[in-house]
Design an enzyme around this catalytic site. Sequence first.
Site, PDB file in Angstrom:
ATOM      1  N   ALA A  12       0.837  -1.199   0.000  1.00 56.66           N
ATOM      2  CA  ALA A  12       0.000   0.000   0.000  1.00 56.66           C
ATOM      3  C   ALA A  12       0.869   1.245   0.000  1.00 56.66           C
ATOM      4  O   ALA A  12       2.029   1.221   0.422  1.00 56.66           O
ATOM      5  CB  ALA A  12      -0.907   0.017   1.234  1.00 56.66           C
ATOM      6  N   LEU A  13       0.294   2.309  -0.467  1.00 59.52           N
ATOM      7  CA  LEU A  13       0.864   3.639  -0.283  1.00 59.52           C
ATOM      8  C   LEU A  13       0.074   4.270   0.863  1.00 59.52           C
ATOM      9  O   LEU A  13      -1.119   4.531   0.730  1.00 59.52           O
ATOM     10  CB  LEU A  13       0.733   4.471  -1.552  1.00 59.52           C
ATOM     11  CG  LEU A  13       1.354   5.864  -1.513  1.00 59.52           C
ATOM     12  CD1 LEU A  13       2.869   5.779  -1.346  1.00 59.52           C
ATOM     13  CD2 LEU A  13       1.013   6.641  -2.773  1.00 59.52           C
ATOM     14  N   LYS A  27     -17.012  19.641   6.009  1.00 56.63           N
ATOM     15  CA  LYS A  27     -15.691  19.451   5.426  1.00 56.63           C
ATOM     16  C   LYS A  27     -14.632  19.386   6.527  1.00 56.63           C
ATOM     17  O   LYS A  27     -14.698  20.123   7.513  1.00 56.63           O
ATOM     18  CB  LYS A  27     -15.354  20.599   4.478  1.00 56.63           C
ATOM     19  CG  LYS A  27     -16.168  20.603   3.197  1.00 56.63           C
ATOM     20  CD  LYS A  27     -15.704  21.724   2.266  1.00 56.63           C
ATOM     21  CE  LYS A  27     -16.483  21.691   0.960  1.00 56.63           C
ATOM     22  NZ  LYS A  27     -16.056  22.795   0.043  1.00 56.63           N
ATOM     23  N   SER A 144      -1.937  -8.971   4.909  1.00 54.40           N
ATOM     24  CA  SER A 144      -3.128  -9.606   4.345  1.00 54.40           C
ATOM     25  C   SER A 144      -2.889 -10.032   2.907  1.00 54.40           C
ATOM     26  O   SER A 144      -1.894  -9.650   2.275  1.00 54.40           O
ATOM     27  CB  SER A 144      -4.301  -8.623   4.396  1.00 54.40           C
ATOM     28  OG  SER A 144      -4.013  -7.470   3.602  1.00 54.40           O
ATOM     29  N   LYS A 191       3.659 -15.169  14.493  1.00 51.11           N
ATOM     30  CA  LYS A 191       3.529 -14.035  15.403  1.00 51.11           C
ATOM     31  C   LYS A 191       2.112 -13.456  15.321  1.00 51.11           C
ATOM     32  O   LYS A 191       1.884 -12.405  14.734  1.00 51.11           O
ATOM     33  CB  LYS A 191       4.562 -12.942  15.087  1.00 51.11           C
ATOM     34  CG  LYS A 191       4.648 -11.874  16.190  1.00 51.11           C
ATOM     35  CD  LYS A 191       4.905 -10.490  15.652  1.00 51.11           C
ATOM     36  CE  LYS A 191       3.730  -9.846  14.974  1.00 51.11           C
ATOM     37  NZ  LYS A 191       2.570  -9.560  15.865  1.00 51.11           N
ATOM     38  N   GLU A 196      -5.848 -11.927  17.396  1.00 54.12           N
ATOM     39  CA  GLU A 196      -5.833 -13.107  16.536  1.00 54.12           C
ATOM     40  C   GLU A 196      -5.807 -14.390  17.358  1.00 54.12           C
ATOM     41  O   GLU A 196      -6.368 -15.408  16.944  1.00 54.12           O
ATOM     42  CB  GLU A 196      -4.631 -13.020  15.594  1.00 54.12           C
ATOM     43  CG  GLU A 196      -4.753 -11.902  14.576  1.00 54.12           C
ATOM     44  CD  GLU A 196      -3.423 -11.321  14.113  1.00 54.12           C
ATOM     45  OE1 GLU A 196      -3.459 -10.351  13.337  1.00 54.12           O
ATOM     46  OE2 GLU A 196      -2.364 -11.827  14.546  1.00 54.12           O
ATOM     47  N   LEU A 231       1.170  -8.406  22.691  1.00 58.64           N
ATOM     48  CA  LEU A 231       0.069  -8.049  23.581  1.00 58.64           C
ATOM     49  C   LEU A 231      -0.081  -6.547  23.768  1.00 58.64           C
ATOM     50  O   LEU A 231      -0.609  -6.096  24.774  1.00 58.64           O
ATOM     51  CB  LEU A 231       0.280  -8.715  24.949  1.00 58.64           C
ATOM     52  CG  LEU A 231       0.469 -10.223  24.957  1.00 58.64           C
ATOM     53  CD1 LEU A 231       0.815 -10.703  26.365  1.00 58.64           C
ATOM     54  CD2 LEU A 231      -0.787 -10.931  24.458  1.00 58.64           C
ATOM     55  N   GLY A 232       0.384  -5.764  22.821  1.00 59.87           N
ATOM     56  CA  GLY A 232       0.250  -4.321  22.945  1.00 59.87           C
ATOM     57  C   GLY A 232       1.043  -3.790  24.123  1.00 59.87           C
ATOM     58  O   GLY A 232       2.237  -4.068  24.277  1.00 59.87           O
ATOM     59  N   ASP A 262       4.905  -4.535  13.061  1.00 62.43           N
ATOM     60  CA  ASP A 262       5.940  -4.718  12.040  1.00 62.43           C
ATOM     61  C   ASP A 262       7.315  -4.325  12.588  1.00 62.43           C
ATOM     62  O   ASP A 262       8.327  -4.940  12.236  1.00 62.43           O
ATOM     63  CB  ASP A 262       5.611  -3.888  10.801  1.00 62.43           C
ATOM     64  CG  ASP A 262       4.296  -4.297  10.164  1.00 62.43           C
ATOM     65  OD1 ASP A 262       3.963  -5.493  10.215  1.00 62.43           O
ATOM     66  OD2 ASP A 262       3.600  -3.423   9.617  1.00 62.43           O
TER      67      ASP A 262
END
Length: 325
Positions: A12-13, A27, A144, A191, A196, A231-232, A262
């Site tokens: 992705a960008l 807006k 993904s 991982k 998950e 686990l954050g 990541d």
Amino acid sequence: MPDVVTLTMNPALDLSSETEQLTPGKKTRCSLPRHTPGGGGINVARGLHRLGTDVLAVYPSGGPTGQRLDGLLNQAGIRTQSLPIDGDIRENLSLAEQAPHLESPKVFHLVFPGPTLAEREWQTVPEALEAIAPAPRYLVLSGSLPPGVPADFYAEVAQRVSQRGTRVVLDTAAPTLDATLSAQPPLFLIKPNHHECHQLFKVEREEPEAYLTGMDALLAKGTAEAIVVTLGSQGAVVAAEGLRLHLQPPSVEGRAPMGAGDSFVSALIHRLTQDGRLSEAARDGVAAAAAAVKIRDANLYRKQDLEQLRSQVQIHEHHPGHSQS
């Protein structure tokens, strides 16, 4: 040739920006957007490159967005092998709301599907990986799968590259995670995060030790040689033969980070390529994730922050089959 190859099937960008306030029906004026290469494996490659690891990022790329992504990675000095596809790769958006009344910014991550890949396009990927010579020490399968790619695709890749002696690391979510594990390919490490893991095995409590029973069951089935659950704010839990650890991160002020998982994987793999033990590698991973919280943007983490935070990670050892050491 590279020590590590990362595969990102759905690159992705990433666009990130800030606004003072989000109001429905009005807006929303934003700051100038920043463009960053994105996708699980690409982020891991960026983190590895920052640490000086010899890494190659492999990913499908097409369209104007793909050209922009290719250019950004080239500017960053990251070695790449892009595989041509007909579709244009996706763009994601991260928007931070920084209203004066908020104690800390709210961050909204908008993630879009990638282009649909034709069978002829995704079938070239395993062949491209097998053509890399000599075989890399590690292959990271991260992120993904785009539409059109079968859910067990990573299992086929892992089966083929492991025959050349490459250790495969898997970092993905359901349903791809479930399909890959069901096929039982040779995996060195998986991982999942705690969300998950709730889909992999029932966890009745949120304490880090509660995950070890399910992790033990996966190890007993031969699912992988090692399992690391992130686990954050609670750090990570590690399970491998004769090893059960909870790694507690230092307290770091920041907002919801971009790419903490990541960052974790990149630092972990880097330490393993330096012949570090799994416990040392996981410690570096926890420090890198904390560093990603500290930096608060899409640049993952700073090497100096990782080095500073590494010594502050607390390691608690547990005996297999017991909740406390």
